[in-house]
Write a protein that holds these residues in place. Sequence first.
Motif, PDB file in Angstrom:
ATOM      1  N   THR A  72       0.837  -1.199   0.000  1.00  0.00           N
ATOM      2  CA  THR A  72       0.000   0.000   0.000  1.00  0.00           C
ATOM      3  C   THR A  72       0.872   1.249   0.000  1.00  0.00           C
ATOM      4  O   THR A  72       0.614   2.194  -0.751  1.00  0.00           O
ATOM      5  N   LYS A  73       1.924   1.238   0.813  1.00  0.00           N
ATOM      6  CA  LYS A  73       2.828   2.395   0.860  1.00  0.00           C
ATOM      7  C   LYS A  73       3.547   2.576  -0.472  1.00  0.00           C
ATOM      8  O   LYS A  73       3.654   3.694  -0.973  1.00  0.00           O
ATOM      9  N   LEU A  74       4.036   1.489  -1.055  1.00  0.00           N
ATOM     10  CA  LEU A  74       4.725   1.585  -2.341  1.00  0.00           C
ATOM     11  C   LEU A  74       3.771   2.047  -3.434  1.00  0.00           C
ATOM     12  O   LEU A  74       4.120   2.898  -4.253  1.00  0.00           O
ATOM     13  N   ALA A  75       2.559   1.504  -3.432  1.00  0.00           N
ATOM     14  CA  ALA A  75       1.567   1.909  -4.437  1.00  0.00           C
ATOM     15  C   ALA A  75       1.268   3.395  -4.329  1.00  0.00           C
ATOM     16  O   ALA A  75       1.195   4.095  -5.341  1.00  0.00           O
ATOM     17  N   SER A  76       1.103   3.881  -3.116  1.00  0.00           N
ATOM     18  CA  SER A  76       0.836   5.312  -2.928  1.00  0.00           C
ATOM     19  C   SER A  76       1.984   6.152  -3.474  1.00  0.00           C
ATOM     20  O   SER A  76       1.756   7.174  -4.125  1.00  0.00           O
ATOM     21  N   ALA A  77       3.217   5.712  -3.229  1.00  0.00           N
ATOM     22  CA  ALA A  77       4.374   6.450  -3.731  1.00  0.00           C
ATOM     23  C   ALA A  77       4.414   6.430  -5.258  1.00  0.00           C
ATOM     24  O   ALA A  77       4.639   7.464  -5.895  1.00  0.00           O
ATOM     25  N   VAL A  78       4.175   5.270  -5.855  1.00  0.00           N
ATOM     26  CA  VAL A  78       4.189   5.149  -7.316  1.00  0.00           C
ATOM     27  C   VAL A  78       3.077   6.001  -7.925  1.00  0.00           C
ATOM     28  O   VAL A  78       3.287   6.701  -8.923  1.00  0.00           O
ATOM     29  N   LEU A  79       1.892   5.950  -7.310  1.00  0.00           N
ATOM     30  CA  LEU A  79       0.742   6.649  -7.882  1.00  0.00           C
ATOM     31  C   LEU A  79       0.790   8.165  -7.674  1.00  0.00           C
ATOM     32  O   LEU A  79       0.006   8.888  -8.281  1.00  0.00           O
ATOM     33  N   THR A  80       1.702   8.638  -6.851  1.00  0.00           N
ATOM     34  CA  THR A  80       1.874  10.086  -6.746  1.00  0.00           C
ATOM     35  C   THR A  80       2.751  10.608  -7.891  1.00  0.00           C
ATOM     36  O   THR A  80       2.695  11.795  -8.218  1.00  0.00           O
ATOM     37  N   THR A  81       3.534   9.726  -8.505  1.00  0.00           N
ATOM     38  CA  THR A  81       4.394  10.141  -9.611  1.00  0.00           C
ATOM     39  C   THR A  81       3.823   9.773 -10.977  1.00  0.00           C
ATOM     40  O   THR A  81       4.244  10.335 -11.981  1.00  0.00           O
ATOM     41  N   LYS A  82       2.882   8.836 -11.005  1.00  0.00           N
ATOM     42  CA  LYS A  82       2.296   8.411 -12.277  1.00  0.00           C
ATOM     43  C   LYS A  82       0.820   8.122 -12.072  1.00  0.00           C
ATOM     44  O   LYS A  82       0.452   7.329 -11.205  1.00  0.00           O
ATOM     45  N   SER A  83      -0.011   8.750 -12.861  1.00  0.00           N
ATOM     46  CA  SER A  83      -1.449   8.531 -12.760  1.00  0.00           C
ATOM     47  C   SER A  83      -1.766   7.070 -13.059  1.00  0.00           C
ATOM     48  O   SER A  83      -1.222   6.505 -14.019  1.00  0.00           O
ATOM     49  N   PRO A  84      -2.644   6.453 -12.278  1.00  0.00           N
ATOM     50  CA  PRO A  84      -2.971   5.046 -12.544  1.00  0.00           C
ATOM     51  C   PRO A  84      -3.556   4.817 -13.930  1.00  0.00           C
ATOM     52  O   PRO A  84      -3.381   3.758 -14.520  1.00  0.00           O
ATOM     53  N   ARG A  85      -4.205   5.811 -14.477  1.00  0.00           N
ATOM     54  CA  ARG A  85      -4.794   5.674 -15.819  1.00  0.00           C
ATOM     55  C   ARG A  85      -3.737   5.548 -16.916  1.00  0.00           C
ATOM     56  O   ARG A  85      -4.033   5.133 -18.017  1.00  0.00           O
ATOM     57  N   LEU A  86      -2.495   5.904 -16.604  1.00  0.00           N
ATOM     58  CA  LEU A  86      -1.428   5.826 -17.595  1.00  0.00           C
ATOM     59  C   LEU A  86      -0.830   4.428 -17.720  1.00  0.00           C
ATOM     60  O   LEU A  86      -0.063   4.164 -18.638  1.00  0.00           O
ATOM     61  N   PHE A  87      -1.197   3.525 -16.816  1.00  0.00           N
ATOM     62  CA  PHE A  87      -0.704   2.159 -16.911  1.00  0.00           C
ATOM     63  C   PHE A  87      -1.416   1.430 -18.036  1.00  0.00           C
ATOM     64  O   PHE A  87      -2.584   1.694 -18.327  1.00  0.00           O
ATOM     65  N   ASP A  88      -0.701   0.509 -18.650  1.00  0.00           N
ATOM     66  CA  ASP A  88      -1.196  -0.259 -19.785  1.00  0.00           C
ATOM     67  C   ASP A  88      -2.364  -1.184 -19.390  1.00  0.00           C
ATOM     68  O   ASP A  88      -3.112  -1.625 -20.235  1.00  0.00           O
ATOM     69  N   GLY A  89      -2.498  -1.460 -18.134  1.00  0.00           N
ATOM     70  CA  GLY A  89      -3.554  -2.329 -17.624  1.00  0.00           C
ATOM     71  C   GLY A  89      -3.275  -2.637 -16.162  1.00  0.00           C
ATOM     72  O   GLY A  89      -2.296  -2.148 -15.577  1.00  0.00           O
ATOM     73  N   PHE A  90      -4.126  -3.463 -15.565  1.00  0.00           N
ATOM     74  CA  PHE A  90      -3.985  -3.792 -14.157  1.00  0.00           C
ATOM     75  C   PHE A  90      -2.686  -4.545 -13.894  1.00  0.00           C
ATOM     76  O   PHE A  90      -2.013  -4.319 -12.893  1.00  0.00           O
ATOM     77  N   GLY A  91      -2.314  -5.424 -14.809  1.00  0.00           N
ATOM     78  CA  GLY A  91      -1.070  -6.168 -14.649  1.00  0.00           C
ATOM     79  C   GLY A  91       0.143  -5.258 -14.613  1.00  0.00           C
ATOM     80  O   GLY A  91       1.076  -5.475 -13.823  1.00  0.00           O
ATOM     81  N   ALA A  92       0.156  -4.240 -15.451  1.00  0.00           N
ATOM     82  CA  ALA A  92       1.266  -3.287 -15.454  1.00  0.00           C
ATOM     83  C   ALA A  92       1.329  -2.522 -14.133  1.00  0.00           C
ATOM     84  O   ALA A  92       2.420  -2.271 -13.606  1.00  0.00           O
ATOM     85  N   LEU A  93       0.175  -2.183 -13.596  1.00  0.00           N
ATOM     86  CA  LEU A  93       0.144  -1.518 -12.292  1.00  0.00           C
ATOM     87  C   LEU A  93       0.670  -2.463 -11.215  1.00  0.00           C
ATOM     88  O   LEU A  93       1.491  -2.076 -10.383  1.00  0.00           O
TER      89      LEU A  93
END
Length: 133
Positions: A5-26
Amino acid sequence: LWSTTKLASAVLTTKSPRLFDGFGALLDAVLPHDGTAQDKIARALEMDPVILRRLRRQELDPFRAPSTALAALGQAFPLPLDVLKELVLRDHARFPMVSVSARGPGEQSITQDQFLSAVDSAWELEARDDADL
């Protein structure tokens, strides 16, 4: 799950989740690369670790994964429900229609609407469970 959860929050502050190619990429961006740690996350979600690995590598149609686990991951990251569904649908679109059996051999195929409804229900249950804590 907390460290993810902490890592996801850090990643998602630098890259919008909508920019991922799909759920697997996220998943690939936020899950630990250590197999043991990833397996612990899968077990915490009551998901077969093989399913989580295959989702991460975009080798499994997310419609074959437990909607409860997808909802729990989405809330843990945290993702808005509409973004979770958008990413899952991107991955789902990569698979031929034949692969859309529910969760294993011998089970009935489900439609996109049925699957998304199951994710909605799982999301609501997960939110209620979190509120009860």
